[in-house]
Design an enzyme around this catalytic site. Structure first.
Site, PDB file in Angstrom:
ATOM      1  N   ARG A 103      84.172  32.747  72.618  1.00 14.46           N
ATOM      2  CA  ARG A 103      83.321  33.909  72.290  1.00 14.46           C
ATOM      3  C   ARG A 103      82.523  34.366  73.507  1.00 14.46           C
ATOM      4  O   ARG A 103      82.097  33.555  74.331  1.00 14.46           O
ATOM      5  CB  ARG A 103      82.386  33.558  71.135  1.00 14.46           C
ATOM      6  CG  ARG A 103      83.146  33.335  69.840  1.00 14.46           C
ATOM      7  CD  ARG A 103      82.227  32.954  68.716  1.00 14.46           C
ATOM      8  NE  ARG A 103      81.575  34.073  68.079  1.00 14.46           N
ATOM      9  CZ  ARG A 103      80.264  34.184  67.908  1.00 14.46           C
ATOM     10  NH1 ARG A 103      79.432  33.291  68.402  1.00 14.46           N
ATOM     11  NH2 ARG A 103      79.763  35.202  67.257  1.00 14.46           N
ATOM     12  N   GLU A 156      74.450  40.842  57.894  1.00 12.72           N
ATOM     13  CA  GLU A 156      73.203  40.280  58.428  1.00 12.72           C
ATOM     14  C   GLU A 156      72.134  41.347  58.652  1.00 12.72           C
ATOM     15  O   GLU A 156      71.009  41.222  58.189  1.00 12.72           O
ATOM     16  CB  GLU A 156      73.513  39.545  59.732  1.00 12.72           C
ATOM     17  CG  GLU A 156      72.277  38.999  60.407  1.00 12.72           C
ATOM     18  CD  GLU A 156      72.590  38.199  61.659  1.00 12.72           C
ATOM     19  OE1 GLU A 156      73.781  38.006  61.975  1.00 12.72           O
ATOM     20  OE2 GLU A 156      71.628  37.770  62.320  1.00 12.72           O
ATOM     21  N   GLU A 198      75.435  29.926  57.587  1.00 10.63           N
ATOM     22  CA  GLU A 198      74.591  30.709  58.491  1.00 10.63           C
ATOM     23  C   GLU A 198      74.868  32.189  58.242  1.00 10.63           C
ATOM     24  O   GLU A 198      76.022  32.627  58.249  1.00 10.63           O
ATOM     25  CB  GLU A 198      74.890  30.336  59.950  1.00 10.63           C
ATOM     26  CG  GLU A 198      74.018  31.105  60.925  1.00 10.63           C
ATOM     27  CD  GLU A 198      73.757  30.350  62.223  1.00 10.63           C
ATOM     28  OE1 GLU A 198      73.925  29.109  62.263  1.00 10.63           O
ATOM     29  OE2 GLU A 198      73.371  31.011  63.205  1.00 10.63           O
ATOM     30  N   ARG A 199      73.807  32.932  57.976  1.00 12.39           N
ATOM     31  CA  ARG A 199      73.916  34.363  57.657  1.00 12.39           C
ATOM     32  C   ARG A 199      74.854  34.604  56.469  1.00 12.39           C
ATOM     33  O   ARG A 199      75.613  35.569  56.449  1.00 12.39           O
ATOM     34  CB  ARG A 199      74.388  35.167  58.874  1.00 12.39           C
ATOM     35  CG  ARG A 199      73.609  34.917  60.142  1.00 12.39           C
ATOM     36  CD  ARG A 199      72.145  35.175  59.982  1.00 12.39           C
ATOM     37  NE  ARG A 199      71.390  34.905  61.199  1.00 12.39           N
ATOM     38  CZ  ARG A 199      70.065  34.963  61.264  1.00 12.39           C
ATOM     39  NH1 ARG A 199      69.346  35.245  60.194  1.00 12.39           N
ATOM     40  NH2 ARG A 199      69.449  34.730  62.391  1.00 12.39           N
ATOM     41  N   ASP A 224      74.394  43.057  68.924  1.00 11.63           N
ATOM     42  CA  ASP A 224      74.641  42.033  67.920  1.00 11.63           C
ATOM     43  C   ASP A 224      74.731  42.663  66.535  1.00 11.63           C
ATOM     44  O   ASP A 224      73.814  42.517  65.733  1.00 11.63           O
ATOM     45  CB  ASP A 224      73.504  40.989  67.970  1.00 11.63           C
ATOM     46  CG  ASP A 224      73.771  39.802  67.058  1.00 11.63           C
ATOM     47  OD1 ASP A 224      74.911  39.668  66.601  1.00 11.63           O
ATOM     48  OD2 ASP A 224      72.840  39.030  66.811  1.00 11.63           O
ATOM     49  N   GLU A 275      72.799  31.156  73.006  1.00 11.30           N
ATOM     50  CA  GLU A 275      71.741  30.821  72.050  1.00 11.30           C
ATOM     51  C   GLU A 275      71.563  29.302  71.920  1.00 11.30           C
ATOM     52  O   GLU A 275      71.513  28.759  70.816  1.00 11.30           O
ATOM     53  CB  GLU A 275      72.042  31.459  70.686  1.00 11.30           C
ATOM     54  CG  GLU A 275      72.118  32.972  70.766  1.00 11.30           C
ATOM     55  CD  GLU A 275      72.299  33.674  69.432  1.00 11.30           C
ATOM     56  OE1 GLU A 275      72.954  33.111  68.542  1.00 11.30           O
ATOM     57  OE2 GLU A 275      71.772  34.791  69.292  1.00 11.30           O
ATOM     58  N   ARG A 279      69.678  43.547  77.914  1.00 13.35           N
ATOM     59  CA  ARG A 279      70.589  42.636  77.194  1.00 13.35           C
ATOM     60  C   ARG A 279      71.986  43.170  76.934  1.00 13.35           C
ATOM     61  O   ARG A 279      72.959  42.416  77.092  1.00 13.35           O
ATOM     62  CB  ARG A 279      69.919  42.171  75.895  1.00 13.35           C
ATOM     63  CG  ARG A 279      70.883  41.406  75.018  1.00 13.35           C
ATOM     64  CD  ARG A 279      70.217  40.679  73.910  1.00 13.35           C
ATOM     65  NE  ARG A 279      71.193  40.436  72.852  1.00 13.35           N
ATOM     66  CZ  ARG A 279      70.909  39.924  71.677  1.00 13.35           C
ATOM     67  NH1 ARG A 279      69.666  39.584  71.399  1.00 13.35           N
ATOM     68  NH2 ARG A 279      71.842  39.742  70.771  1.00 13.35           N
ATOM     69  N   TRP A 304      64.130  37.898  72.822  1.00 18.17           N
ATOM     70  CA  TRP A 304      65.554  38.121  72.540  1.00 18.17           C
ATOM     71  C   TRP A 304      66.159  39.320  73.283  1.00 18.17           C
ATOM     72  O   TRP A 304      67.348  39.615  73.131  1.00 18.17           O
ATOM     73  CB  TRP A 304      65.772  38.297  71.041  1.00 18.17           C
ATOM     74  CG  TRP A 304      65.345  37.104  70.257  1.00 18.17           C
ATOM     75  CD1 TRP A 304      64.127  36.899  69.672  1.00 18.17           C
ATOM     76  CD2 TRP A 304      66.113  35.915  70.010  1.00 18.17           C
ATOM     77  NE1 TRP A 304      64.095  35.674  69.059  1.00 18.17           N
ATOM     78  CE2 TRP A 304      65.306  35.046  69.251  1.00 18.17           C
ATOM     79  CE3 TRP A 304      67.410  35.511  70.349  1.00 18.17           C
ATOM     80  CZ2 TRP A 304      65.746  33.793  68.831  1.00 18.17           C
ATOM     81  CZ3 TRP A 304      67.846  34.266  69.921  1.00 18.17           C
ATOM     82  CH2 TRP A 304      67.022  33.425  69.184  1.00 18.17           C
TER      83      TRP A 304
HETATM   84  C1  GCU Z   1      73.537  36.349  65.597  1.00 18.36           C
HETATM   85  C2  GCU Z   1      73.115  35.565  64.389  1.00 18.36           C
HETATM   86  C3  GCU Z   1      73.245  34.091  64.605  1.00 18.36           C
HETATM   87  C4  GCU Z   1      74.653  33.744  65.112  1.00 18.36           C
HETATM   88  C5  GCU Z   1      74.980  34.585  66.335  1.00 18.36           C
HETATM   89  C6  GCU Z   1      76.411  34.438  66.829  1.00 18.36           C
HETATM   90  O1  GCU Z   1      72.616  36.174  66.632  1.00 18.36           O
HETATM   91  O2  GCU Z   1      71.786  35.876  64.051  1.00 18.36           O
HETATM   92  O3  GCU Z   1      72.976  33.439  63.383  1.00 18.36           O
HETATM   93  O4  GCU Z   1      74.750  32.406  65.411  1.00 18.36           O
HETATM   94  O5  GCU Z   1      74.808  35.943  66.028  1.00 18.36           O
HETATM   95  O6  GCU Z   1      77.177  35.384  66.675  1.00 18.36           O
HETATM   96  O7  GCU Z   1      76.774  33.402  67.352  1.00 18.36           O
END
Ligand code: GCU
Length: 608
Positions: free
Chosen positions: A267, A341, A109-110, A313, A234, A284, A472
């Site tokens: 987190r 990212e 991811e990323r 972010d 998320e 936000r 978002w």
């Molecule tokens: C960002 C990112 C996500 C990731 C998230 C996180 O939003 O785009 O891919 O999961 O950060 O830090 O959990």
């Protein structure tokens, strides 16, 4: 050798006295090195080490980890052409962590440097040589913890603390040789997915499930650092489902780890990701503080809250997260993102040492006891996609060990280690380019703290309104007169989350750092900046200057003699960066020109 392309090529074995000296002699006979390495047991010395220049007692430490760090420090200094770092050295934080967002199918991811180094086909799979190479480089800058799996724990990753434990244990052993412990991301709903009626943290059956799971995991990996959790964020499951607090959730998991000496890292990236863009009552960046500040003092001793450096972010530039400054009774970890990212995806050059300096300068809390970085590693030949991106990993390690690190020294050392053949003048030109690269990127994308004008989802390239009408919570509300959100006490009230000194600084547009003006303030295009230019002119100028600077960077890079395998990647990527910078310049300038109707005072071309 393909396995060895990060900054340090010595894959030193675990330190045991004699084999260690032998290995060094073989590794690099030309290196000045202490004649003898003493392993004196000093009470309470932890990972610290002392380097002295006496004849036979050169690196002294209380344990093997300290000795390893001492050896790497001496090697680094020697290679970087600096004097041997005589004196006592101790890390600022006990936990210096890399968080890898690797998925079991091998994707990251990323991730911008290829695929996972240790997962594929839903299994733990790796090339031990490459793991050793990575571990060696990480250890050389003191990184001592690696979370191997994505914080978004999808179903296939549940097996990491279940069916694939033996495989994880083997991987842990490879890292252990470099004094690196593994950390595992877990899914808060795991007990429910496994068949229990709920994942309620106050349900005794759930508590028992986690306690048993922890026992099984620690039976195989006794030195596991602990678990990492992304909850109620998320779409991830969390304690809110059961009407419980995040302290309830974190403490329940911490209890399961406590007997094993493990820590629970929780987190704080929690916000409403289904916001209605029409809703002006929700801002936000205020979310993390609102969720966690009221819980200060309620977390168990082995819980650490992990907080992103900025309140949004990982944008190009953000102010420090107020949460990092307002939890005096809670253990905190700072989280930064090395994966680029929003900052060029390891195609565009964006060096982070300056950002680390600023972050640590504003973050004085005594409760910060760990540092974490989202990894930029992958299985590309050079491990980081763009070879210069490894500077950010190197620098993170340096700052996590010593927050007083100097960005220029760190960058210079990395250049010497990575490109030893560069003559001093060339090394200086590369140094200057890298040191300026963040500001350049900022100028052609979203200067002055504006943020979020990036293409949704992919997060590469401009899209001024891409996030403007989405859920978002990332808005700039540009209209024909003004841009930005008023986050002062008269506006959303965000500034009130800061300690008084910073509140006062940010509250007033005259004292607010100019590079954060549009983060905190809504300003008219004709607002006058400190140097007399209007805001709109400053926006135009920054975009023109940023794109021009990239073209100049390309000229510099063309003249520097990089090793062949890097030269080609560097050439291709700077060409892509030139195109990206031009695209940003033209899209953003056109956007503001159409809205404001104000022409560029210098008559440069804006495409309407
Ligand atoms: C960002 C990112 C996500 C990731 C998230 C996180 O939003 O785009 O891919 O999961 O950060 O830090 O959990």
């Amino acid at each position: 050798m393909a396995a060895n392309t990060l900054w340090l090529n010595e894959t030193l074995p675990e330190i045991t006295h004699t084999p260690y000296e032998t290995a060094l002699a073989e590794a690099d006979a030309a290196v000045w090195f202490p004649k003898r390495i003493c392993l004196d047991r000093l009470d309470g010395a932890g990972e610290a080490y002392t380097v002295s220049e006496t004849a036979d007692s050169c690196i002294i430490s209380g344990n093997d980890a300290g000795l390893l760090y001492g050896v790497y420090a001496v090697l680094t200094a020697w290679r970087a052409g600096r004097p041997i770092p005589v004196g006592h050295h101790a890390p600022a934080y006990a936990l210096r962590m890399l968080n890898c967002w690797d998925n079991m199918d091998g994707s990251i991811e990323r991730g911008y440097a290829g695929r996972s180094l240790w997962f594929d086909h839903d299994r733990v799979e790796y090339d031990p040589e490459r793991i050793r190479c990575v571990a060696s480089s990480l250890a050389s800058v003191g990184i001592n913890t690696v979370c191997i799996n994505n914080v978004n724990v999808h179903e296939s990753a549940l097996s990491l603390i279940d069916g694939q434990l033996d495989e994880v244990a083997k991987l842990a052993a490879l890292f252990r040789a470099y004094h690196i412990r593994l950390l595992l991301s877990v899914n808060f709903a795991h007990p429910y997915i496994a068949g229990l009626e709920s994942a309620d943290p106050l349900d005794p059956a759930v508590r028992e499930w986690w306690a048993k799971r922890a026992d099984l995991v620690y039976a195989k990996i006794p030195d596991l650092a602990g678990f990492l959790v992304k909850a109620d964020s998320e779409g991830r499951p969390g304690p809110y489902t059961y009407g419980r607090s995040h302290a309830d959730g974190a403490n329940m998991l911490a209890e399961a780890l406590e007997g094993h000496g493990g820590v629970l890292i929780w987190r704080c990236f929690v916000y409403n990701c289904r916001q209605d863009w029409r809703d002006r009552g929700t801002d936000r960046p205020m979310a993390a503080y609102e969720h966690y500040h009221p819980l200060d003092g309620q977390f168990a001793d082995n819980v650490i809250l992990q907080v992103k450096n900025g309140p949004f972010d990982f944008q190009v530039r953000e102010p420090i997260s107020p949460l990092l400054l307002s939890m005096p009774k809670t253990n905190l970890a700072l989280e930064v993102q090395l994966a680029q990212e929003y900052t060029g995806q390891q195609i565009d050059i964006y060096s982070m040492p300056g950002m680390f300096r600023e972050t640590w300068d504003t973050m004085g809390s005594e409760r910060i006891m760990a540092a974490a970085a989202v990894s930029n590693l992958g299985n590309d030949r050079n491990y980081t996609g763009h070879p210069f991106a490894s500077l950010n990993l190197y620098a993170f390690g340096c700052f996590a060990w010593d927050p007083a690190s100097d960005p220029e020294t760190v960058t210079r050392d990395w250049i010497h280690l990575t490109y030893p053949a560069l003559i001093p003048g060339d090394a200086d030109r590369l140094l200057e380019l890298l040191m300026r690269s963040r500001e350049v990127y900022e100028k052609y994308t979203t200067p002055m703290g504006l943020g979020w004008m990036i293409t949704p989802n992919t997060h590469y390239g401009p899209s001024p309104e891409g996030y403007e009408y989405q859920a978002w919570g990332t808005y700039h509300r540009a209209d024909r007169n003004a841009v930005g959100i008023d986050r002062t006490r008269k506006g959303t009230g965000y500034t009130a989350q800061y300690p008084e000194k910073l509140q006062d600084l940010f509250e007033n547009p005259d004292t607010c750092p100019e590079n954060l003006l549009l983060f905190f303030h809504r300003l008219r295009y004709d607002a006058v900046m400190r140097d007399g230019r209007t805001l709109i002119q400053r926006l135009y100028d920054d975009h023109f200057e940023g794109a021009e600077a990239v073209a100049k960077m390309a000229e510099v890079l063309q003249c520097l003699p990089f090793p062949q395998e890097d030269a080609q990647v560097i050439r291709e990527r700077i060409q892509a960066q030139i195109r990206n910078a031009q695209e940003w310049r033209d899209v953003i300038n056109t956007y503001f020109h159409r809205l404001s109707g104000v022409d560029d005072a210098r008559g440069r071309r804006i495409y309407d």
